[in-house]
Design an enzyme around this catalytic site. Sequence first.
Site, mmCIF file in Angstrom:
data_model
loop_
_atom_site.group_PDB
_atom_site.id
_atom_site.type_symbol
_atom_site.label_atom_id
_atom_site.label_comp_id
_atom_site.label_asym_id
_atom_site.label_seq_id
_atom_site.Cartn_x
_atom_site.Cartn_y
_atom_site.Cartn_z
ATOM 1 N N LYS A 44 0.855 -1.194 0.000
ATOM 2 C CA LYS A 44 0.000 0.000 0.000
ATOM 3 C C LYS A 44 0.881 1.230 0.000
ATOM 4 C CE LYS A 44 -3.326 2.954 0.710
ATOM 5 N NZ LYS A 44 -4.263 3.302 -0.380
ATOM 6 N N SER A 45 0.510 2.246 -0.767
ATOM 7 C CA SER A 45 1.321 3.468 -0.800
ATOM 8 C C SER A 45 1.564 3.977 0.618
ATOM 9 C CB SER A 45 0.610 4.560 -1.597
ATOM 10 O OG SER A 45 0.532 4.218 -2.960
ATOM 11 N N LEU A 74 -5.634 7.371 1.678
ATOM 12 C CA LEU A 74 -4.242 6.970 1.935
ATOM 13 C C LEU A 74 -4.013 6.379 3.341
ATOM 14 C CD1 LEU A 74 -1.397 9.351 0.641
ATOM 15 C CD2 LEU A 74 -1.330 6.885 0.870
ATOM 16 N N CYS A 131 -2.501 9.767 -6.222
ATOM 17 C CA CYS A 131 -3.577 9.492 -5.271
ATOM 18 C C CYS A 131 -4.625 10.598 -5.379
ATOM 19 C CB CYS A 131 -3.055 9.438 -3.839
ATOM 20 S SG CYS A 131 -4.423 9.120 -2.682
ATOM 21 N N SER A 196 -6.811 4.869 -10.204
ATOM 22 C CA SER A 196 -8.267 4.983 -10.392
ATOM 23 C C SER A 196 -8.599 6.273 -11.149
ATOM 24 C CB SER A 196 -8.968 4.994 -9.030
ATOM 25 O OG SER A 196 -8.415 5.993 -8.204
ATOM 26 N N GLY A 250 -6.251 -1.912 -14.414
ATOM 27 C CA GLY A 250 -7.532 -1.249 -14.703
ATOM 28 C C GLY A 250 -8.421 -2.177 -15.501
ATOM 29 N N GLY A 272 -7.081 -4.986 -9.188
ATOM 30 C CA GLY A 272 -7.518 -4.204 -8.023
ATOM 31 C C GLY A 272 -8.912 -4.607 -7.568
HETATM 32 C C1 ERO Z 1 -2.482 6.187 -2.504
HETATM 33 C C2 ERO Z 1 -3.766 6.534 -2.391
HETATM 34 C C3 ERO Z 1 -4.796 6.067 -3.314
HETATM 35 C C4 ERO Z 1 -6.073 5.809 -2.853
HETATM 36 C C5 ERO Z 1 -6.501 6.071 -1.462
HETATM 37 O O1 ERO Z 1 -5.801 5.646 -0.517
HETATM 38 O O2 ERO Z 1 -7.547 6.734 -1.343
HETATM 39 N N1 ERO Z 1 -7.038 5.365 -3.714
HETATM 40 C C6 ERO Z 1 -6.779 5.174 -5.028
HETATM 41 O O3 ERO Z 1 -7.658 4.763 -5.816
HETATM 42 N N2 ERO Z 1 -5.527 5.407 -5.512
HETATM 43 C C7 ERO Z 1 -4.514 5.847 -4.712
HETATM 44 O O4 ERO Z 1 -3.378 6.050 -5.221
#
Ligand code: ERO
Length: 312
Positions: A44-45, A74, A131, A196, A250, A272
Amino acid sequence: VDLSTKVAGLSLPNLLFNASGVCCQTETDLKLMIESESGSLITKSATYEYREGNPSPRYLPLPSGLGSINSMGLPNEGYEYYLNFAKNYDYSSKKPLFISLSGLSLADNVKMCEAFVAAELPCVLEVNFSCPNVPGKPQLGYDMEAMESALNVLAPLIKKPFGVKLPPYFDIAHFDTAATIFNKFDNLVYVTCINSVGNGLAIDFETESALIKPKDGFGGLGGLMVLNTALANVNAFYRRLPGKQVIGVGGVTSGKEVFLHVLAGASAVQIGTTLKEEGPTVFARINKELTDIMIAKGYKSLDEFRGKVKTL
Ligand SMILES: C=Cc1c(C(=O)O)[nH]c(=O)[nH]c1=O
């Protein structure tokens, strides 16, 4: 790294893994990915500090069945959690580990990259420029000058090969401008398209209400409905980034969409929404479906058709 899946006599590299954000926030999630039939995994980011994220409901599959909407905000354990995971990861496991970083500022991205570089680990860093759900934080991927400035700092700092996660673009001029920037950085070796489709709005017909709580119901769209935008972004950057690779994400619900992503130019493909809804068994299913498609079409390797989408 041999990621081959030996299915039906074909020895194919296993090109499937999770889309960052899905099945990858905690060690429990990441262990499910390690144990799954995915070829790789991405975290996860991460931000510098732990984040709770936006209030729930913040993710939902759409009633139409055509995708999902999310405004997670995030949520993540903070970058040190993923640094620790990367330090303890079994790199002999043949599953490459990708680390997604999404600092709330360039300074945070610098500090996180410095920590990972200092640790000298075999994981691959991916900087998330896309994001869409942090209130007050516009996506860097849509600010070309800011994105180039960030890369001017981060690429030399990271030194090793790395990637970037991109938002969907919808204008040929944006593909051209973004690619011109990316081609300036030799160690930027891949781009992941697409994140997204930002700030959609799902409304429930009966309740006449937005589906998710954050941001008045605005959130990133994923799933089958974004497939054709994803394929366009994969192919646009495949055509414009000679010598670099594109990871496609996607709209993957079956082997068919994976096949289309590879035709468009993808070297690897992430899942995803379908992973979120079906769980990690999706990798075994879709790997088998892809192999069956290749056998039916007479392909023995992915290279035979990667990027070979025909035009009229
Ligand atoms: C890193 C946050 C992201 C998020 C999020 O954590 O809201 N949702 C996404 O669809 N893409 C993102 O890159």
